[in-house]
Design a protein around this motif. Structure first.
Motif, PDB file in Angstrom:
ATOM      1  N   SER A  15      63.540  58.881  -7.104  1.00 13.26           N
ATOM      2  CA  SER A  15      63.240  57.338  -6.820  1.00 13.26           C
ATOM      3  C   SER A  15      64.276  56.714  -5.882  1.00 13.26           C
ATOM      4  O   SER A  15      64.264  57.482  -5.123  1.00 13.26           O
ATOM      5  N   ASP A  36      65.007  67.008  -6.006  1.00 14.94           N
ATOM      6  CA  ASP A  36      65.700  66.060  -6.380  1.00 14.94           C
ATOM      7  C   ASP A  36      66.321  66.489  -7.416  1.00 14.94           C
ATOM      8  O   ASP A  36      66.360  67.428  -7.548  1.00 14.94           O
ATOM      9  N   ASN A  89      69.364  61.816   2.046  1.00 13.14           N
ATOM     10  CA  ASN A  89      69.351  59.931   1.179  1.00 13.14           C
ATOM     11  C   ASN A  89      69.951  60.674  -0.137  1.00 13.14           C
ATOM     12  O   ASN A  89      70.740  59.185  -0.675  1.00 13.14           O
ATOM     13  N   TYR A 156      83.042  55.806  -2.518  1.00 12.37           N
ATOM     14  CA  TYR A 156      81.857  56.163  -1.887  1.00 12.37           C
ATOM     15  C   TYR A 156      81.988  55.108  -0.025  1.00 12.37           C
ATOM     16  O   TYR A 156      81.206  55.710   0.378  1.00 12.37           O
ATOM     17  N   LYS A 160      80.291  57.417   2.884  1.00 10.88           N
ATOM     18  CA  LYS A 160      79.865  57.151   4.106  1.00 10.88           C
ATOM     19  C   LYS A 160      79.880  56.852   5.438  1.00 10.88           C
ATOM     20  O   LYS A 160      78.869  56.887   6.296  1.00 10.88           O
ATOM     21  N   GLY A 189      71.591  47.701   3.188  1.00 10.05           N
ATOM     22  CA  GLY A 189      72.758  46.448   2.261  1.00 10.05           C
ATOM     23  C   GLY A 189      72.024  46.957   0.800  1.00 10.05           C
ATOM     24  O   GLY A 189      72.152  47.868   0.547  1.00 10.05           O
ATOM     25  N   VAL A 191      69.551  46.937  -2.496  1.00  7.04           N
ATOM     26  CA  VAL A 191      68.213  47.835  -2.195  1.00  7.04           C
ATOM     27  C   VAL A 191      68.187  47.796  -4.014  1.00  7.04           C
ATOM     28  O   VAL A 191      68.771  48.132  -4.400  1.00  7.04           O
ATOM     29  N   THR A 193      67.286  49.351  -6.175  1.00 11.57           N
ATOM     30  CA  THR A 193      66.524  50.857  -6.591  1.00 11.57           C
ATOM     31  C   THR A 193      67.243  51.342  -8.278  1.00 11.57           C
ATOM     32  O   THR A 193      67.709  50.371  -8.972  1.00 11.57           O
TER      33      THR A 193
HETATM   34  N1  NAD Z   1      70.304  50.468  -3.505  1.00 13.45           N
HETATM   35  C1  NAD Z   1      71.188  49.996  -2.767  1.00 13.45           C
HETATM   36  O1  NAD Z   1      71.702  48.850  -3.080  1.00 13.45           O
HETATM   37  C2  NAD Z   1      71.862  51.194  -1.287  1.00 13.45           C
HETATM   38  C3  NAD Z   1      72.743  50.684  -0.734  1.00 13.45           C
HETATM   39  C4  NAD Z   1      73.258  51.297   0.241  1.00 13.45           C
HETATM   40  C5  NAD Z   1      73.013  52.268   0.407  1.00 13.45           C
HETATM   41  N2  NAD Z   1      72.350  52.792  -0.766  1.00 13.45           N
HETATM   42  C6  NAD Z   1      72.067  54.588  -0.525  1.00 13.45           C
HETATM   43  O2  NAD Z   1      71.138  55.388  -0.565  1.00 13.45           O
HETATM   44  C7  NAD Z   1      70.661  56.364  -1.254  1.00 13.45           C
HETATM   45  C8  NAD Z   1      69.246  55.986  -2.073  1.00 13.45           C
HETATM   46  O3  NAD Z   1      70.085  55.344  -2.756  1.00 13.45           O
HETATM   47  P1  NAD Z   1      69.030  54.342  -3.994  1.00 13.45           P
HETATM   48  O4  NAD Z   1      69.653  53.529  -4.122  1.00 13.45           O
HETATM   49  O5  NAD Z   1      67.407  54.973  -3.931  1.00 13.45           O
HETATM   50  O6  NAD Z   1      69.256  55.492  -6.060  1.00 13.45           O
HETATM   51  P2  NAD Z   1      68.682  56.148  -6.720  1.00 13.45           P
HETATM   52  O7  NAD Z   1      69.708  56.371  -8.140  1.00 13.45           O
HETATM   53  O8  NAD Z   1      67.296  54.945  -7.112  1.00 13.45           O
HETATM   54  O9  NAD Z   1      68.081  56.914  -6.433  1.00 13.45           O
HETATM   55  C9  NAD Z   1      68.770  57.877  -6.287  1.00 13.45           C
HETATM   56  C10 NAD Z   1      68.367  59.399  -6.051  1.00 13.45           C
HETATM   57  O10 NAD Z   1      69.040  60.417  -5.907  1.00 13.45           O
HETATM   58  C11 NAD Z   1      69.116  61.845  -7.085  1.00 13.45           C
HETATM   59  N3  NAD Z   1      70.339  61.959  -6.349  1.00 13.45           N
HETATM   60  C12 NAD Z   1      71.400  62.087  -7.776  1.00 13.45           C
HETATM   61  N4  NAD Z   1      72.597  62.708  -7.490  1.00 13.45           N
HETATM   62  C13 NAD Z   1      72.070  63.684  -6.835  1.00 13.45           C
HETATM   63  C14 NAD Z   1      72.031  65.050  -6.956  1.00 13.45           C
HETATM   64  N5  NAD Z   1      73.583  65.927  -6.711  1.00 13.45           N
HETATM   65  N6  NAD Z   1      71.530  65.709  -6.190  1.00 13.45           N
HETATM   66  C15 NAD Z   1      70.080  65.815  -5.502  1.00 13.45           C
HETATM   67  N7  NAD Z   1      69.733  64.475  -6.000  1.00 13.45           N
HETATM   68  C16 NAD Z   1      70.278  64.105  -6.467  1.00 13.45           C
HETATM   69  C17 NAD Z   1      68.887  60.854  -8.532  1.00 13.45           C
HETATM   70  O11 NAD Z   1      68.194  61.742  -9.041  1.00 13.45           O
HETATM   71  C18 NAD Z   1      67.827  59.633  -7.699  1.00 13.45           C
HETATM   72  O12 NAD Z   1      66.167  60.369  -7.832  1.00 13.45           O
HETATM   73  C19 NAD Z   1      72.335  56.579  -1.594  1.00 13.45           C
HETATM   74  O13 NAD Z   1      73.129  57.512  -0.300  1.00 13.45           O
HETATM   75  C20 NAD Z   1      72.561  55.751  -1.804  1.00 13.45           C
HETATM   76  O14 NAD Z   1      74.164  55.440  -1.575  1.00 13.45           O
HETATM   77  C21 NAD Z   1      72.039  52.511  -1.331  1.00 13.45           C
END
Ligand code: NAD
Length: 253
Positions: A15, A36, A89, A156, A160, A189, A191, A193
């Motif tokens: 995802s 995943d 990720n 969190y 991080k 920042g 995103v 998702t």
């Molecule tokens: N979306 C944002 O605004 C944002 C901003 C900064 C950082 N992030 C970071 O980016 C990364 C990706 O997040 P995203 O926004 O794409 O989220 P997302 O929820 O769309 O995707 C995250 C994926 O990680 C998988 N996942 C969750 N727990 C897991 C586990 N224990 N083992 C394996 N897979 C697991 C989920 O099934 C999912 O497919 C994360 O580390 C998040 O902290 C996100």
């Protein structure tokens, strides 16, 4: 083709940013281990990669489980013969929970998935990469919450920040004279998702802290994937131990 012949493991590839990174890496010639916890998402992403003529293998993994993480890293070597790029990720958010409300269980879950998981994957990857003549590349997807105090809940933000520290430690230990491994972090920042669906009841204190600096612009996941492509490719050969902030100017305010 920036990653022709490279072997990459991408966690959380079902995802959001992980999916975009896996697809872009495959388009650029990498053989991608799509890892995943969500089996159907893994199958869908592997199918998308293969339908576009790329190479990918799916692995169901909970990054908080050591045996599963080690098996994920091993899959790269058994399937494709090496491990060139690891993208840590996978991650979860909470309700911007302030420290006074964080239970032990909440704290442990955030640390296990967002920090211990990447640590265990780095350990397994480094023990392969350091013996490869060309070394390898590690990219940790952190957050602006890894650089600033008010862009997430306490657990969190702590996880991080820890991930950013781990990144710098690996870079300084295993760089050009210690295994030829580059390790960098991305600090996105906001995103667009699926992670927002985990924010079910945002804590008023957490939201107030975010509110002080306003809501930043939202990126498309592919905008972050292109940063991961740069960091994974030889275009960034002299960048090691850095944190690339990609937040559309949010923290410049
Ligand atoms: N979306 C944002 O605004 C944002 C901003 C900064 C950082 N992030 C970071 O980016 C990364 C990706 O997040 P995203 O926004 O794409 O989220 P997302 O929820 O769309 O995707 C995250 C994926 O990680 C998988 N996942 C969750 N727990 C897991 C586990 N224990 N083992 C394996 N897979 C697991 C989920 O099934 C999912 O497919 C994360 O580390 C998040 O902290 C996100």
């Amino acid at each position: 083709m920036k990653l022709q012949g490279k072997v990459a493991v991408v966690t959380g590839a079902g995802s959001g940013m992980g999916k975009a990174i896996a697809i872009l890496y495959a388009q650029e010639g990498a053989k991608v281990v799509v890892a995943d916890i969500n089996p159907s998402a893994v199958n869908d992403v592997v199918a998308e990669i293969k339908n576009a003529g790329g190479e990918g293998t799916g692995v169901i993994v909970n990054v908080a489980k050591r045996a599963e993480v080690e098996s994920m890293i091993e899959t790269a070597v058994t399937s494709y013969g090496s491990l060139d790029i690891l993208v840590n990720n996978a991650g979860i958010m909470d309700n911007f929970t302030p420290v006074g409300d964080v239970t032990d269980e909440h704290w442990d879950r955030l640390q296990d998935i967002n920090l211990k998981g990447p640590f265990m994957a780095c350990r397994a990857a480094i023990n392969i990469m350091k013996d490869q003549p060309h070394g390898g590349v590690i990219i940790n997807n952190a957050s602006v919450g890894g650089l600033f105090g008010a862009r997430g809940g306490a657990a969190y933000v702590a996880a991080k920040h820890g991930l950013v520290g781990l990144t710098k430690n690996i870079a300084s230990t295993y760089g050009r004279e210690g295994g030829n491994i580059r390790c960098n972090a991305i600090a996105p920042g906001g995103v667009k998702t699926n992670i927002q669906s985990s924010i079910t009841a945002p804590h008023p204190l957490g939201m107030a802290a975010i509110g002080d600096v306003g809501q930043g612009p939202l990126a498309d996941p592919m905008e972050i994937a292109r940063v991961a492509l740069f960091l994974g490719s030889d275009d960034s050969s002299f960048i090691n131990g850095d944190v690339v902030k990609a937040d559309g100017g949010w923290t410049a305010r």
